[in-house]
Design a protein around this motif. Structure first.
Motif, PDB file in Angstrom:
ATOM      1  N   TYR A 112      41.855  64.141   7.697  1.00 10.76           N
ATOM      2  CA  TYR A 112      42.074  62.908   8.293  1.00 10.76           C
ATOM      3  C   TYR A 112      40.598  62.334   9.112  1.00 10.76           C
ATOM      4  CZ  TYR A 112      46.494  61.208   7.326  1.00 10.76           C
ATOM      5  OH  TYR A 112      47.611  60.761   6.631  1.00 10.76           O
ATOM      6  N   ILE A 113      39.659  63.295   9.840  1.00  8.86           N
ATOM      7  CA  ILE A 113      38.631  63.128  10.213  1.00  8.86           C
ATOM      8  C   ILE A 113      37.866  61.988   9.276  1.00  8.86           C
ATOM      9  CG2 ILE A 113      36.311  63.862  11.060  1.00  8.86           C
ATOM     10  CD1 ILE A 113      37.844  66.503  11.847  1.00  8.86           C
ATOM     11  N   TYR A 121      37.462  57.876   9.786  1.00  8.09           N
ATOM     12  CA  TYR A 121      36.269  57.493   9.828  1.00  8.09           C
ATOM     13  C   TYR A 121      35.745  56.256   8.829  1.00  8.09           C
ATOM     14  CZ  TYR A 121      31.232  57.261   9.864  1.00  8.09           C
ATOM     15  OH  TYR A 121      29.603  56.777  10.017  1.00  8.09           O
ATOM     16  N   SER A 135      39.598  59.025  14.237  1.00  8.18           N
ATOM     17  CA  SER A 135      38.777  60.296  13.783  1.00  8.18           C
ATOM     18  C   SER A 135      38.561  61.363  14.892  1.00  8.18           C
ATOM     19  CB  SER A 135      37.515  59.325  13.362  1.00  8.18           C
ATOM     20  OG  SER A 135      36.807  60.487  12.692  1.00  8.18           O
ATOM     21  N   SER A 155      41.282  63.285  15.547  1.00 13.64           N
ATOM     22  CA  SER A 155      41.608  64.330  14.443  1.00 13.64           C
ATOM     23  C   SER A 155      40.709  65.509  14.579  1.00 13.64           C
ATOM     24  CB  SER A 155      41.347  63.757  13.168  1.00 13.64           C
ATOM     25  OG  SER A 155      42.413  62.745  12.857  1.00 13.64           O
TER      26      SER A 155
END
Length: 190
Positions: free
Chosen positions: A41-42, A46, A54, A57
């Protein structure tokens, strides 16, 4: 949305669903699944222009590692419960921090109405971080926070066209009800 973005989002959503199911069962492996989901999910957030999600995460990945270690220190998960006074201090504190971050991010309060997504993103991230810390600490009321956070996330992610993630957060909401019931069945440690 590009095919790779959809693949990443669905992979993150699936491992995220695994996390929630396992944590409701008080299973330490939830944190590995959650860490993997958060890591993916980062990039998803982003690429979807949700910077606070982000950064959140990144914090989730770190908290997942700590929680996995922490939950491995006990044979059985021991739950705790905060007194109302602690919550009544924490909530306004988080709101003030969110207002400050939003104001610094947006430049002035006049811009708030024009930048609703940024404001939602910041407040959801702050309350999510708080609820995650409560979960790591095994504090029962973390589930109540998550019910409200998950509803707000559905709106945020629908606006960002993250449909798999919106479905995940609808499932999180339903599984949050289950987790709340499961955690409140167990006796608490004073």
């Amino acid at each position: 949305m590009a095919t790779i973005d959809l693949l990443l989002e669905w992979t993150a959503a699936t491992t995220g669903a695994g996390y929630l199911f396992l944590v409701a069962k008080k299973n330490k492996w939830a944190w590995l699944s959650g860490g993997i989901s958060s890591f993916i999910y980062i990039l998803v957030f982003y690429r979807s222009n949700l910077p606070a999600q982000s950064f959140l995460s990144v914090a989730y990945v770190l908290l997942s590692a700590f929680a996995f270690w922490s939950w491995n220190q006990e044979d059985e998960i021991t739950l705790i419960s905060w007194k109302l006074k602690r919550h009544l201090f924490a909530i306004p504190s988080i709101l003030l921090i969110g207002i400050g971050i939003s104001w610094l991010t947006l430049g002035s309060f006049q811009e708030f109405a024009n930048k609703q997504t940024v404001v939602w993103d910041v407040f959801i991230a702050l309350f999510s971080l708080f609820a995650t810390i409560l979960g790591v600490l095994k504090e029962k009321s973390n589930w109540i926070y998550w019910l409200f956070i998950n509803l707000a996330c559905i709106v945020l992610y629908l606006n960002a066209a993250l449909y798999a993630t919106s479905i995940l957060y609808a499932a999180y909401f339903l599984l949050g009800i289950y987790g709340l019931r499961e955690w409140y069945k167990k006796p608490i440690t004073p």
